[in-house]
Design a protein around this motif. Structure first.
Motif, mmCIF file in Angstrom:
data_model
loop_
_atom_site.group_PDB
_atom_site.id
_atom_site.type_symbol
_atom_site.label_atom_id
_atom_site.label_comp_id
_atom_site.label_asym_id
_atom_site.label_seq_id
_atom_site.Cartn_x
_atom_site.Cartn_y
_atom_site.Cartn_z
ATOM 1 N N LEU A 83 0.833 -1.198 0.000
ATOM 2 C CA LEU A 83 0.000 0.000 0.000
ATOM 3 C C LEU A 83 0.873 1.256 0.000
ATOM 4 N N PHE A 84 1.943 1.250 0.797
ATOM 5 C CA PHE A 84 2.859 2.394 0.835
ATOM 6 C C PHE A 84 3.524 2.591 -0.529
ATOM 7 N N ALA A 85 3.992 1.501 -1.140
ATOM 8 C CA ALA A 85 4.662 1.597 -2.441
ATOM 9 C C ALA A 85 3.713 2.144 -3.500
ATOM 10 N N GLY A 86 2.488 1.612 -3.542
ATOM 11 C CA GLY A 86 1.518 2.062 -4.541
ATOM 12 C C GLY A 86 1.144 3.519 -4.363
ATOM 13 N N SER A 87 0.859 3.925 -3.130
ATOM 14 C CA SER A 87 0.460 5.304 -2.859
ATOM 15 C C SER A 87 1.596 6.282 -3.152
ATOM 16 N N THR A 88 2.829 5.883 -2.821
ATOM 17 C CA THR A 88 3.974 6.756 -3.061
ATOM 18 C C THR A 88 4.233 6.928 -4.554
ATOM 19 N N LEU A 89 4.176 5.835 -5.316
ATOM 20 C CA LEU A 89 4.355 5.925 -6.760
ATOM 21 C C LEU A 89 3.277 6.804 -7.394
ATOM 22 N N GLN A 90 2.052 6.670 -6.915
ATOM 23 C CA GLN A 90 0.958 7.494 -7.436
ATOM 24 C C GLN A 90 1.200 8.976 -7.150
ATOM 25 N N GLY A 93 4.041 10.283 -9.181
ATOM 26 C CA GLY A 93 3.627 10.334 -10.578
ATOM 27 C C GLY A 93 2.828 11.584 -10.890
ATOM 28 N N LEU A 94 2.071 12.063 -9.901
ATOM 29 C CA LEU A 94 1.266 13.277 -10.083
ATOM 30 C C LEU A 94 2.128 14.525 -10.272
ATOM 31 N N LEU A 95 3.392 14.435 -9.907
ATOM 32 C CA LEU A 95 4.298 15.573 -10.130
ATOM 33 C C LEU A 95 4.608 15.748 -11.611
ATOM 34 N N TYR A 96 4.400 14.693 -12.410
ATOM 35 C CA TYR A 96 4.800 14.726 -13.815
ATOM 36 C C TYR A 96 3.641 14.471 -14.784
ATOM 37 N N THR A 97 2.455 14.158 -14.272
ATOM 38 C CA THR A 97 1.317 13.901 -15.149
ATOM 39 C C THR A 97 0.063 14.504 -14.545
ATOM 40 N N SER A 98 -0.996 14.558 -15.327
ATOM 41 C CA SER A 98 -2.240 15.185 -14.869
ATOM 42 C C SER A 98 -3.016 14.237 -13.957
ATOM 43 N N ALA A 99 -3.945 14.822 -13.192
ATOM 44 C CA ALA A 99 -4.778 14.007 -12.303
ATOM 45 C C ALA A 99 -5.656 13.046 -13.100
ATOM 46 N N GLY A 100 -6.124 13.493 -14.281
ATOM 47 C CA GLY A 100 -6.968 12.630 -15.108
ATOM 48 C C GLY A 100 -6.234 11.401 -15.584
ATOM 49 N N LYS A 101 -5.030 11.606 -16.102
ATOM 50 C CA LYS A 101 -4.235 10.460 -16.543
ATOM 51 C C LYS A 101 -3.890 9.554 -15.370
ATOM 52 N N SER A 102 -3.579 10.156 -14.225
ATOM 53 C CA SER A 102 -3.241 9.369 -13.034
ATOM 54 C C SER A 102 -4.419 8.498 -12.618
ATOM 55 N N GLY A 103 -5.630 9.065 -12.635
ATOM 56 C CA GLY A 103 -6.811 8.286 -12.265
ATOM 57 C C GLY A 103 -7.040 7.119 -13.200
ATOM 58 N N PHE A 104 -6.848 7.362 -14.500
ATOM 59 C CA PHE A 104 -7.037 6.302 -15.485
ATOM 60 C C PHE A 104 -6.004 5.199 -15.319
ATOM 61 N N LEU A 105 -4.722 5.582 -15.232
ATOM 62 C CA LEU A 105 -3.654 4.581 -15.152
ATOM 63 C C LEU A 105 -3.691 3.810 -13.840
ATOM 64 N N THR A 106 -4.029 4.485 -12.730
ATOM 65 C CA THR A 106 -4.135 3.800 -11.442
ATOM 66 C C THR A 106 -5.197 2.719 -11.496
ATOM 67 N N ALA A 107 -6.346 3.047 -12.095
ATOM 68 C CA ALA A 107 -7.465 2.107 -12.147
ATOM 69 C C ALA A 107 -7.249 0.993 -13.163
ATOM 70 N N LEU A 108 -6.115 0.994 -13.862
ATOM 71 C CA LEU A 108 -5.837 -0.092 -14.798
ATOM 72 C C LEU A 108 -5.571 -1.416 -14.095
ATOM 73 N N TYR A 109 -5.574 -1.412 -12.743
ATOM 74 C CA TYR A 109 -5.519 -2.704 -12.048
ATOM 75 C C TYR A 109 -6.699 -3.579 -12.442
ATOM 76 N N VAL A 110 -7.777 -2.940 -12.941
ATOM 77 C CA VAL A 110 -8.944 -3.694 -13.385
ATOM 78 C C VAL A 110 -8.598 -4.560 -14.596
ATOM 79 N N LEU A 158 1.800 3.658 -13.628
ATOM 80 C CA LEU A 158 1.606 2.253 -13.999
ATOM 81 C C LEU A 158 2.191 1.332 -12.933
ATOM 82 N N GLY A 159 3.314 1.739 -12.345
ATOM 83 C CA GLY A 159 3.870 0.981 -11.219
ATOM 84 C C GLY A 159 2.918 0.963 -10.045
ATOM 85 N N CYS A 160 2.228 2.078 -9.823
ATOM 86 C CA CYS A 160 1.207 2.154 -8.781
ATOM 87 C C CYS A 160 0.082 1.151 -9.056
#
Length: 296
Positions: A83-90, A93-110, A158-160
């Motif tokens: 959980l720490f690794a995933g949250s930290t990567l996310q 990642g937000l420092l270099y990408t938009s919140a929209g892209k972050s939301g999409f890529l994070t939810a790719l666990y589906v 994506l690592g997140c």
């Protein structure tokens, strides 16, 4: 109501809580840095579960064998680290990408989850795969409203998503063997401790800033951590991992809906289409379970 029905409702409730937590997390970043926010919310999430554990102590101790206690600590530490690794990567990642892209890529666990399950020898029905494809398309419509490129931020996110996929698989492995509330409590203290180390090394925490951020921290800690992640663990006891990931990906839908209701954000036509497509994916993924239930 069946155990599976109750589990599905728990996972939907978790997704709803996480969707609303997007507002709290965004507000919290205005006052404190990522590790500080993470440490505060996770420790608070663990603390609010301690009274629950105390009330259930007699029952859980009576049911706990030495092996299950060992499994509990292994599961709690593993989940906390992941959980720490995933949250930290996310967050980074937000420092270099938009919140929209972050939301999409994070939810790719589906999408990653059924692939990982297949590698572990667990097959999913065709309708679930179709539901996963529909959910991925829905997430894109909901989250991405600009040109999509792949850079440092996208790779970190994506690592997140990979970490959250592993988190779901670990919970699926242990959830039927250990107490869900105790597992949730341990994972928060582990995650909070790791975030506190990062806070002390990389950030300059201020009690004044933390106190100004009390409302976002309380929501993220008490409801998102203490409530949402505990509902996830309890719900996954009676839900298949792939279906559970689809239900939890409703977080993106609720984030859009809460943004419209609370922040008066206007939904784009693509976002309306994404909501409809996501709900259709959830219904489609449930059809195999209903058929099997009717034959028994």
């Amino acid at each position: 109501m069946s155990k599976q029905g109750k589990a599905n409702l728990m996972l939907i409730a978790a997704a709803m809580i996480w969707g609303a937590a997007f507002v709290a997390q965004s507000a919290g970043m205005e006052y404190v840095r990522p590790c500080t926010f993470q440490a505060c919310r996770c420790v608070l999430g663990g603390l609010v579960l301690l009274p629950v554990l105390a009330l259930r102590r007699d029952r859980t101790e009576a049911a706990a064998a030495p092996k299950s206690r060992k499994d509990l600590w292994i599961a709690g530490i593993l989940c906390g680290v992941i959980l720490f690794a995933g949250s930290t990567l996310q967050q980074y990642g937000l420092l270099y990408t938009s919140a929209g892209k972050s939301g999409f890529l994070t939810a790719l666990y589906v999408v990653l989850l059924p692939v990982a399950s297949l590698l572990l020898g667990k097959r999913a029905p065709l309708t679930v795969w179709l539901g996963v494809a529909m959910a991925a398309a829905a997430l894109y419509l909901l989250c991405v409203n600009e040109q999509f490129t792949v850079g440092r931020g996208e790779l970190l996110t994506l690592g997140c998503a990979a970490c959250f996929t592993l988190h779901i698989l670990v919970i699926d492995h242990f959830s039927r063997r250990v107490d869900g509330v105790a597992l949730s409590c341990i994972q928060f203290f582990v995650c909070g401790a790791l975030a506190a180390v990062g806070m002390l090394i990389f950030e300059r925490p201020s009690w004044a800033a933390i106190l100004r951020c009390w409302l976002p921290i309380c929501y993220a800690g008490i409801l998102s951590c203490g409530g949402g992640y505990t509902l996830q663990i309890l719900g996954q006891k009676h839900a298949k991992p792939t279906v559970a990931s689809l239900l939890m990906s409703l977080e993106s839908v609720f984030a859009v809906l809460f943004g419209a209701l609370l922040l008066r954000e206007r939904l784009r036509p693509a976002e309306y289409a994404g909501c409809v497509l996501m709900f259709a994916a959830i219904v489609l993924a449930q059809l195999p379970q209903r058929k099997r239930a009717s034959k028994t």
